[in-house]
Write an enzyme that holds these catalytic residues in place. Structure first.
Site, PDB file in Angstrom:
ATOM      1  CD  GLU A  88       7.962   8.519   4.701  1.00 45.31           C
ATOM      2  OE1 GLU A  88       9.145   8.365   5.067  1.00 45.31           O
ATOM      3  OE2 GLU A  88       7.180   7.558   4.529  1.00 45.31           O
ATOM      4  CG  HIS A 113      10.778   5.663   3.391  1.00 44.11           C
ATOM      5  ND1 HIS A 113      10.823   6.320   4.596  1.00 44.11           N
ATOM      6  CD2 HIS A 113      11.826   4.793   3.384  1.00 44.11           C
ATOM      7  CE1 HIS A 113      11.859   5.885   5.302  1.00 44.11           C
ATOM      8  NE2 HIS A 113      12.475   4.957   4.596  1.00 44.11           N
ATOM      9  CB  CYS A 169      11.634   2.856   7.064  1.00 45.60           C
ATOM     10  SG  CYS A 169      13.069   2.253   6.104  1.00 45.60           S
TER      11      CYS A 169
END
Length: 296
Positions: free
Chosen positions: A237, A235, A142
């Site tokens: 994750e 993202h 990011c």
């Protein structure tokens, strides 16, 4: 699989409740091949949440991993207890003397500022330069992806008219790469940002290549041709409830908050999130770790 973490790290108990086995430094050492050493530079304010998100993904690898956490000396976290930082994190000065196979640099909530005005920019540049020369492969996530592209290549970021917010269909442009082994033709990537990088600026740099892209959210993954670096604008994750938390946190506080696209069941926040990115997130991080082993 064996994933070794600092003893007492909150993520250990959180992930055990999810039936994910992780070990800590107090456990008896197993007779295994050399562990792959990964360092996480965590720039997010809520350290424990971010630690858990990344450890959750890394835990899916069949490889033996040892995770270390790096903090900045030029910036003090205001949202995580000093005791936590002191116990589990180490300064760059200490960790730079150790050998790491891979590094992950997280996003940071400073995207509205020029890079040079970020209070830790000078230290971050030093870390980027060290990682390029001393770490096997680095994932920039990011804002860190934007920062890395700007630092190394002068690629600018631009403000968006409204927040890029949701889970966006994304296509691999280089499906033959080890990073995308086993991927479907389309995968989904969470995005939560107010700025963007543009394909045209990347194409002007011979050493850079866009390897994944979304029609709606734009450039998704960039790689350096001559280095072992990947710049991921989203993202993967994120936990299932992260965008929901962000949406309700900002609702009524900002004038650009919209329902995150392709996230809620039937686009209705009351019906909860529909998780569509987790399998590819696990696969990407597992592929990256396997590739790190292969390139050594």
């Amino acid at each position: 699989m064996s994933l070794r973490l600092p003893s007492g790290l909150p993520a250990i108990e959180i992930l055990k409740r999810e039936n994910i086995f992780v070990g800590d430094g107090q456990q008896e050492e197993e007779t295994v091949n050399r562990r792959l050493r990964i360092v996480l530079l965590n720039l997010m304010p809520l350290k424990v949440i971010t630690e858990t998100d990344f450890v959750r993904l890394l835990s899916n690898s069949p490889l033996q991993l040892e995770i270390s956490f790096m903090k900045l000396k030029s910036h003090v976290s205001k949202h995580t207890a000093a005791e936590h930082m002191e116990r589990f994190y180490h300064d760059f000065e200490k960790l730079s003397k150790e050998k790491f196979d891979g590094m992950i640099v997280t996003g940071a909530p400073v995207e509205g500022m020029p890079f040079e005005e970020v209070d830790y920019w000078t230290e971050l540049q030093e870390i980027f330069n060290w990682a390029r020369e001393n770490v096997g492969s680095t994932l920039y996530i990011c804002w860190a992806a934007q920062a890395g592209l700007y630092h190394f290549y002068g690629v600018p970021k631009f403000p968006l008219e409204k927040k890029m917010f949701g889970i966006f269909p994304t296509v691999s442009l280089k499906p033959e790469l080890p990073l995308f082994r086993g991927f479907d033709d389309v995968f989904r990537m969470p995005q939560s940002r107010h700025t963007e990088i543009r394909r045209g600026d990347i194409e002007r740099v011979d050493d850079l290549e866009v390897i994944a892209e979304s029609e709606e959210s734009g450039v998704s993954v960039v790689r350096s041709r001559s280095r072992r670096e990947f710049f991921i604008t989203g993202h993967l994750e994120y936990a299932p409830d992260t965008l929901d938390t962000e949406y309700h946190r900002d609702l009524g506080k900002r004038d650009d908050v919209e329902v995150p696209k392709y996230y809620y069941r039937e686009d209705d926040p009351s019906k909860g999130p529909l998780v569509t990115w987790r399998a590819h997130a696990n696969l990407l991080f597992t592929n990256w770790l396997s590739w790190v082993v292969d390139i050594e």
